[in-house]
Design an enzyme around this catalytic site. Structure first.
Site, PDB file in Angstrom:
ATOM      1  N   GLU A 146     -56.368  10.097 -14.718  1.00 54.08           N
ATOM      2  CA  GLU A 146     -55.723  11.078 -13.843  1.00 54.08           C
ATOM      3  C   GLU A 146     -55.775  10.648 -12.371  1.00 54.08           C
ATOM      4  O   GLU A 146     -54.875  10.981 -11.594  1.00 54.08           O
ATOM      5  CB  GLU A 146     -56.375  12.451 -14.013  1.00 54.08           C
ATOM      6  CG  GLU A 146     -56.378  12.985 -15.440  1.00 54.08           C
ATOM      7  CD  GLU A 146     -55.001  13.028 -16.085  1.00 54.08           C
ATOM      8  OE1 GLU A 146     -53.991  13.087 -15.351  1.00 54.08           O
ATOM      9  OE2 GLU A 146     -54.933  12.994 -17.329  1.00 54.08           O
ATOM     10  N   HIS A 149     -52.821   8.541 -11.559  1.00 50.91           N
ATOM     11  CA  HIS A 149     -51.673   9.403 -11.242  1.00 50.91           C
ATOM     12  C   HIS A 149     -51.771   9.933  -9.811  1.00 50.91           C
ATOM     13  O   HIS A 149     -50.769   9.990  -9.079  1.00 50.91           O
ATOM     14  CB  HIS A 149     -51.632  10.597 -12.209  1.00 50.91           C
ATOM     15  CG  HIS A 149     -51.252  10.232 -13.607  1.00 50.91           C
ATOM     16  ND1 HIS A 149     -50.342   9.252 -13.914  1.00 50.91           N
ATOM     17  CD2 HIS A 149     -51.668  10.761 -14.807  1.00 50.91           C
ATOM     18  CE1 HIS A 149     -50.205   9.170 -15.232  1.00 50.91           C
ATOM     19  NE2 HIS A 149     -50.994  10.075 -15.789  1.00 50.91           N
TER      20      HIS A 149
END
Length: 246
Positions: A146, A149
């Protein structure tokens, strides 16, 4: 975020008090009741439903506490996560060029109704699915994924509804986070893969599954097509790392 009811403190969940004398009739009834709660045998539908609700509240609270313990440990000791936090901080600096500390409050633990271990939202930050995390190392890979991202969103202002943008970030996140390294793929698939080819197959598979969840994606065929279209440029882009961690 989760649509689940808020988790009450353990003090709000009523549990039977053990008797002072376990050999008394009262003690026998207490042990029988405890056994019923553990097995569900002899409970009315209403009692069983109440017990299941109480159990879920306690379980979710424990999961939440453990998730934050793991998160804090990983932020302190994981080389991959610490490096990503530094890189995100550099991109997230103020107008004076000052590097701002990584905001740990942007990493939230909560219950997820879907079969996933985490998620990223450009405005809200990172979600760790406390009910899907197996252990500390699974959380490390999820958080690293994550954070890729997060990095991509700051560096390139990703349009997450654009399938090519989405696919590119998913390829990079699966490849760079460590979730497709040999040990993880071995746990999932056993001996049925080759190390180099297995890494790429894992990245493609996981990126395709993620793109399938995009509201602009029609089906698996389209997701696989988009992943293949951006594969070469995105898989070979290892920024901010020098190389792929396996």
């Amino acid at each position: 975020m989760s649509d689940e009811m808020p988790i009450p403190p353990p003090s709000d969940v009523k549990k039977p008090e053990p008797p002072k004398d376990p050999n008394s009739a009262e003690g026998f009834r207490w042990w029988r009741r405890t056994f019923q709660y553990k097995t569900g045998m002899g409970l009315t539908p209403e009692e069983k439903h109440q017990y299941e609700n109480d159990y879920q509240f306690i379980l979710q609270r424990k999961q939440c506490q453990k998730c934050y313990e793991y998160r804090d440990w990983i932020l302190k000791y994981s080389p991959t996560v610490r490096f990503m936090a530094q890189q995100i901080s550099k991109l997230n600096g103020n107008n004076n060029g000052e590097v701002l500390p990584f905001d740990e409050s942007k990493i939230i633990c909560d219950v997820c109704p879907e079969w996933r271990s985490g998620g990223f939202h450009p405005d809200l930050g990172i979600l760790i699915c406390q009910n899907r995390i197996r252990d500390k190392w699974h959380l490390e890979d999820t958080l690293a994924h994550e954070m890729v991202h997060y990095f991509d969103n700051l560096k390139w202002q990703v349009d997450w509804l654009n399938l090519k943008h989405h696919a590119c970030s998913e390829i990079r996140a699966s490849s760079l986070s460590g979730e497709c390294r040999f040990s993880q793929e071995f746990q999932r698939r056993g001996f049925g893969f080759q190390v180099a080819k297995g890494h790429q197959d894992c990245v493609k598979r996981r990126a395709t599954l993620s793109v399938m969840g995009n509201p602009n994606c029609k089906d698996e065929k389209q997701a696989r097509k988009v992943v293949n279209e951006v594969w070469d440029s995105c898989f070979n882009d290892t920024r901010p790392f020098d190389e792929i961690y396996r």
